[in-house]
Design a protein around this motif. Structure first.
Motif, PDB file in Angstrom:
ATOM      1  N   ILE A   1       0.830  -1.205   0.000  1.00  0.00           N
ATOM      2  CA  ILE A   1       0.000   0.000   0.000  1.00  0.00           C
ATOM      3  C   ILE A   1       0.862   1.251   0.000  1.00  0.00           C
ATOM      4  O   ILE A   1       0.527   2.251  -0.641  1.00  0.00           O
ATOM      5  N   GLY A   2       1.996   1.186   0.703  1.00  0.00           N
ATOM      6  CA  GLY A   2       2.891   2.334   0.758  1.00  0.00           C
ATOM      7  C   GLY A   2       2.184   3.551   1.321  1.00  0.00           C
ATOM      8  O   GLY A   2       1.531   3.490   2.363  1.00  0.00           O
ATOM      9  N   ASP A   3       2.271   4.675   0.595  1.00  0.00           N
ATOM     10  CA  ASP A   3       1.590   5.892   1.038  1.00  0.00           C
ATOM     11  C   ASP A   3       0.135   5.932   0.584  1.00  0.00           C
ATOM     12  O   ASP A   3      -0.606   6.851   0.944  1.00  0.00           O
ATOM     13  N   GLY A   4      -0.269   4.951  -0.215  1.00  0.00           N
ATOM     14  CA  GLY A   4      -1.640   4.894  -0.694  1.00  0.00           C
ATOM     15  C   GLY A   4      -1.697   4.363  -2.107  1.00  0.00           C
ATOM     16  O   GLY A   4      -0.783   4.582  -2.909  1.00  0.00           O
ATOM     17  N   ALA A   5      -2.759   3.641  -2.433  1.00  0.00           N
ATOM     18  CA  ALA A   5      -2.911   3.059  -3.768  1.00  0.00           C
ATOM     19  C   ALA A   5      -4.373   2.699  -3.971  1.00  0.00           C
ATOM     20  O   ALA A   5      -5.170   2.687  -3.024  1.00  0.00           O
ATOM     21  N   SER A   6      -4.733   2.407  -5.211  1.00  0.00           N
ATOM     22  CA  SER A   6      -6.087   1.939  -5.479  1.00  0.00           C
ATOM     23  C   SER A   6      -6.110   0.418  -5.355  1.00  0.00           C
ATOM     24  O   SER A   6      -5.100  -0.260  -5.586  1.00  0.00           O
ATOM     25  N   LEU A   7      -7.281  -0.117  -4.998  1.00  0.00           N
ATOM     26  CA  LEU A   7      -7.403  -1.568  -4.907  1.00  0.00           C
ATOM     27  C   LEU A   7      -7.194  -2.208  -6.277  1.00  0.00           C
ATOM     28  O   LEU A   7      -6.655  -3.313  -6.378  1.00  0.00           O
ATOM     29  N   ARG A   8      -7.594  -1.512  -7.332  1.00  0.00           N
ATOM     30  CA  ARG A   8      -7.395  -2.050  -8.679  1.00  0.00           C
ATOM     31  C   ARG A   8      -5.909  -2.209  -8.980  1.00  0.00           C
ATOM     32  O   ARG A   8      -5.475  -3.228  -9.516  1.00  0.00           O
ATOM     33  N   GLU A   9      -5.121  -1.190  -8.634  1.00  0.00           N
ATOM     34  CA  GLU A   9      -3.677  -1.255  -8.859  1.00  0.00           C
ATOM     35  C   GLU A   9      -3.047  -2.386  -8.061  1.00  0.00           C
ATOM     36  O   GLU A   9      -2.214  -3.139  -8.562  1.00  0.00           O
ATOM     37  N   LEU A  10      -3.456  -2.524  -6.802  1.00  0.00           N
ATOM     38  CA  LEU A  10      -2.908  -3.582  -5.947  1.00  0.00           C
ATOM     39  C   LEU A  10      -3.290  -4.959  -6.465  1.00  0.00           C
ATOM     40  O   LEU A  10      -2.482  -5.894  -6.425  1.00  0.00           O
ATOM     41  N   ARG A  11      -4.515  -5.088  -6.934  1.00  0.00           N
ATOM     42  CA  ARG A  11      -4.960  -6.385  -7.469  1.00  0.00           C
ATOM     43  C   ARG A  11      -4.107  -6.788  -8.665  1.00  0.00           C
ATOM     44  O   ARG A  11      -3.698  -7.941  -8.783  1.00  0.00           O
TER      45      ARG A  11
ATOM     46  N   HIS B   1     -12.016   7.269  -4.730  1.00  0.00           N
ATOM     47  CA  HIS B   1     -11.085   8.174  -5.398  1.00  0.00           C
ATOM     48  C   HIS B   1     -11.766   9.532  -5.597  1.00  0.00           C
ATOM     49  O   HIS B   1     -12.939   9.593  -6.001  1.00  0.00           O
ATOM     50  N   PRO B   2     -11.072  10.644  -5.322  1.00  0.00           N
ATOM     51  CA  PRO B   2     -11.724  11.961  -5.426  1.00  0.00           C
ATOM     52  C   PRO B   2     -12.206  12.325  -6.826  1.00  0.00           C
ATOM     53  O   PRO B   2     -13.163  13.080  -6.973  1.00  0.00           O
ATOM     54  N   GLN B   3     -11.568  11.761  -7.863  1.00  0.00           N
ATOM     55  CA  GLN B   3     -11.975  12.066  -9.240  1.00  0.00           C
ATOM     56  C   GLN B   3     -12.719  10.929  -9.939  1.00  0.00           C
ATOM     57  O   GLN B   3     -13.236  11.110 -11.040  1.00  0.00           O
ATOM     58  N   ASP B   4     -12.722   9.738  -9.325  1.00  0.00           N
ATOM     59  CA  ASP B   4     -13.346   8.587  -9.972  1.00  0.00           C
ATOM     60  C   ASP B   4     -13.980   7.697  -8.910  1.00  0.00           C
ATOM     61  O   ASP B   4     -13.284   6.942  -8.229  1.00  0.00           O
ATOM     62  N   ASN B   5     -15.300   7.772  -8.764  1.00  0.00           N
ATOM     63  CA  ASN B   5     -16.002   7.008  -7.730  1.00  0.00           C
ATOM     64  C   ASN B   5     -15.918   5.504  -7.935  1.00  0.00           C
ATOM     65  O   ASN B   5     -16.226   4.726  -7.034  1.00  0.00           O
ATOM     66  N   ARG B   6     -15.507   5.077  -9.150  1.00  0.00           N
ATOM     67  CA  ARG B   6     -15.397   3.641  -9.406  1.00  0.00           C
ATOM     68  C   ARG B   6     -14.166   3.039  -8.733  1.00  0.00           C
ATOM     69  O   ARG B   6     -14.089   1.827  -8.545  1.00  0.00           O
ATOM     70  N   LEU B   7     -13.197   3.889  -8.385  1.00  0.00           N
ATOM     71  CA  LEU B   7     -11.960   3.406  -7.780  1.00  0.00           C
ATOM     72  C   LEU B   7     -12.029   3.499  -6.259  1.00  0.00           C
ATOM     73  O   LEU B   7     -12.396   4.544  -5.713  1.00  0.00           O
ATOM     74  N   ARG B   8     -11.670   2.390  -5.599  1.00  0.00           N
ATOM     75  CA  ARG B   8     -11.556   2.397  -4.143  1.00  0.00           C
ATOM     76  C   ARG B   8     -10.095   2.588  -3.794  1.00  0.00           C
ATOM     77  O   ARG B   8      -9.215   1.879  -4.277  1.00  0.00           O
ATOM     78  N   MET B   9      -9.835   3.567  -2.916  1.00  0.00           N
ATOM     79  CA  MET B   9      -8.477   3.876  -2.499  1.00  0.00           C
ATOM     80  C   MET B   9      -8.220   3.312  -1.100  1.00  0.00           C
ATOM     81  O   MET B   9      -9.150   3.193  -0.295  1.00  0.00           O
ATOM     82  N   ILE B  10      -6.956   2.997  -0.829  1.00  0.00           N
ATOM     83  CA  ILE B  10      -6.570   2.493   0.485  1.00  0.00           C
ATOM     84  C   ILE B  10      -5.264   3.168   0.884  1.00  0.00           C
ATOM     85  O   ILE B  10      -4.356   3.316   0.059  1.00  0.00           O
ATOM     86  N   GLU B  11      -5.199   3.633   2.129  1.00  0.00           N
ATOM     87  CA  GLU B  11      -3.991   4.299   2.616  1.00  0.00           C
ATOM     88  C   GLU B  11      -3.764   3.899   4.069  1.00  0.00           C
ATOM     89  O   GLU B  11      -4.716   3.569   4.797  1.00  0.00           O
ATOM     90  N   PRO B  12      -2.509   3.911   4.513  1.00  0.00           N
ATOM     91  CA  PRO B  12      -2.247   3.504   5.897  1.00  0.00           C
ATOM     92  C   PRO B  12      -2.620   4.595   6.885  1.00  0.00           C
ATOM     93  O   PRO B  12      -2.545   5.790   6.586  1.00  0.00           O
ATOM     94  N   THR B  13      -3.071   4.178   8.066  1.00  0.00           N
ATOM     95  CA  THR B  13      -3.271   5.113   9.177  1.00  0.00           C
ATOM     96  C   THR B  13      -1.923   5.295   9.867  1.00  0.00           C
ATOM     97  O   THR B  13      -0.926   4.664   9.510  1.00  0.00           O
ATOM     98  N   GLN B  14      -1.889   6.151  10.867  1.00  0.00           N
ATOM     99  CA  GLN B  14      -0.643   6.314  11.620  1.00  0.00           C
ATOM    100  C   GLN B  14      -0.238   4.996  12.271  1.00  0.00           C
ATOM    101  O   GLN B  14       0.942   4.641  12.304  1.00  0.00           O
ATOM    102  N   ALA B  15      -1.235   4.253  12.793  1.00  0.00           N
ATOM    103  CA  ALA B  15      -0.935   2.951  13.392  1.00  0.00           C
ATOM    104  C   ALA B  15      -0.366   1.996  12.338  1.00  0.00           C
ATOM    105  O   ALA B  15       0.551   1.217  12.615  1.00  0.00           O
TER     106      ALA B  15
END
Length: 298
Positions: free
Chosen positions: A49-59, A87-101
């Motif tokens: 996930i790193g600093d953030g990515a889409s689930l599509r990219e990770l898949r 995703h702020p520009q594309d509702n079809r994309l689900r984004m995932i990002e790490p929390t501080q934990a």
């Protein structure tokens, strides 16, 4: 031309034996990978996930089933490790990002993983560690090459056109005189009965390409063999060349020709190593300074 050699059972056995040994040594089979409270799958996902990515990219990157990836993502979310959002520009994309934990756990994961590797290498001398590092680089190179597919596509397909553009941009930088994209082959020249276009894919993205077109009865011409910068030194150019030659033989071409620029020393060396003989100019390509020909086995 002869078909590819079948994979020997001994090679399959050796690969599986190494896989079983290595996965056991690094603790892949443990539900608490690196002593943390999660299995390898979730730990690896957190890393990717790193600093953030889409689930599509990770898949695509991890070659995971959509349902399995979704379950792991929701498990990490429930544990407070990640946030899921649209995703702020594309509702079809689900984004995932790490929390501080999640960032804190990933930092600890990296520390523990480094300690495990250091512990494995402590039993080797410095020259042995260097030997192992070289062997792993070779292994990764060959596995990357094995994972790349070379597919026949229509010359007008988006990936074909994008690959030609990338080829043109690449050689425009390398040729002292630059390169005019108007001199690229046209889609109709490398499609159907007129020719063929191959694209090499790594994890779903084009990383190489090459074209074949009919010059005259029994004679084909190979054009625009290109490999992405990040996929060079794998042996992919030879693989593309082999696919083009096989296609030429399947079309009953007895000879293939090609030309190349004086600046492309590595290409000239590859063609000679692959059985091409330098011949007099057969065209008026303004970018060519060397012309080659190879007779195909039937």
């Amino acid at each position: 031309m002869e078909p590819p050699e079948p994979v020997a059972a001994a090679h399959v056995t050796a690969f599986r034996h190494f896989n079983r040994y290595f996965t056991r040594r690094i603790g892949v089979l443990d539900d608490h990978y690196l002593g943390q409270d999660r299995p390898l799958g979730e730990a690896r996902l957190l890393f990717e996930i790193g600093d953030g990515a889409s689930l599509r990219e990770l898949r695509s990157r991890l070659c995971l089933d959509a349902g399995y990836l979704s379950r792991m993502a929701k498990a990490l979310e429930a544990q407070g490790m990640v946030r899921l959002s649209a995703h702020p520009q594309d509702n079809r994309l689900r984004m995932i990002e790490p929390t501080q934990a999640g960032r804190v756990e990933l930092e600890e994961q990296n520390r523990r993983a480094g300690a495990v590797v250091a512990g494995l290498l402590e039993g080797l001398t410095a020259p042995q560690r260097a030997e192992l590092t070289r062997a792993m680089a070779t292994t990764q190179r060959l596995l990357r090459l094995a994972g790349i597919t070379v597919d026949l596509v229509d010359g007008a397909a988006p990936d074909a056109l994008a690959s030609l553009d990338a080829y043109a941009d690449d050689i425009d930088e390398r040729f002292p005189e630059g390169f005019d994209k108007n001199d690229l082959v046209r889609p109709h020249e490398v499609s159907g009965d007129a020719g063929a276009f191959f694209v090499a894919y790594e994890e779903g993205r084009p990383v190489g390409s090459g074209a074949l077109r009919r010059l005259e009865p029994g004679v084909g011409e190979i054009r625009h063999v290109w490999v992405h910068r990040e996929a060079r030194r794998l042996g992919l150019a030879r693989r593309l060349l082999d696919a083009l030659e096989r296609e030429a033989a399947a079309r009953d071409f007895t000879v293939v020709r090609l030309d190349t620029h004086a600046a492309l020393k590595e290409a000239q060396a590859m063609y000679r190593a692959c059985g091409y003989t330098e011949i007099p100019a057969y065209d008026d390509n303004v970018y060519a300074s060397h012309w080659f020909e190879k007779r195909l086995d039937r």
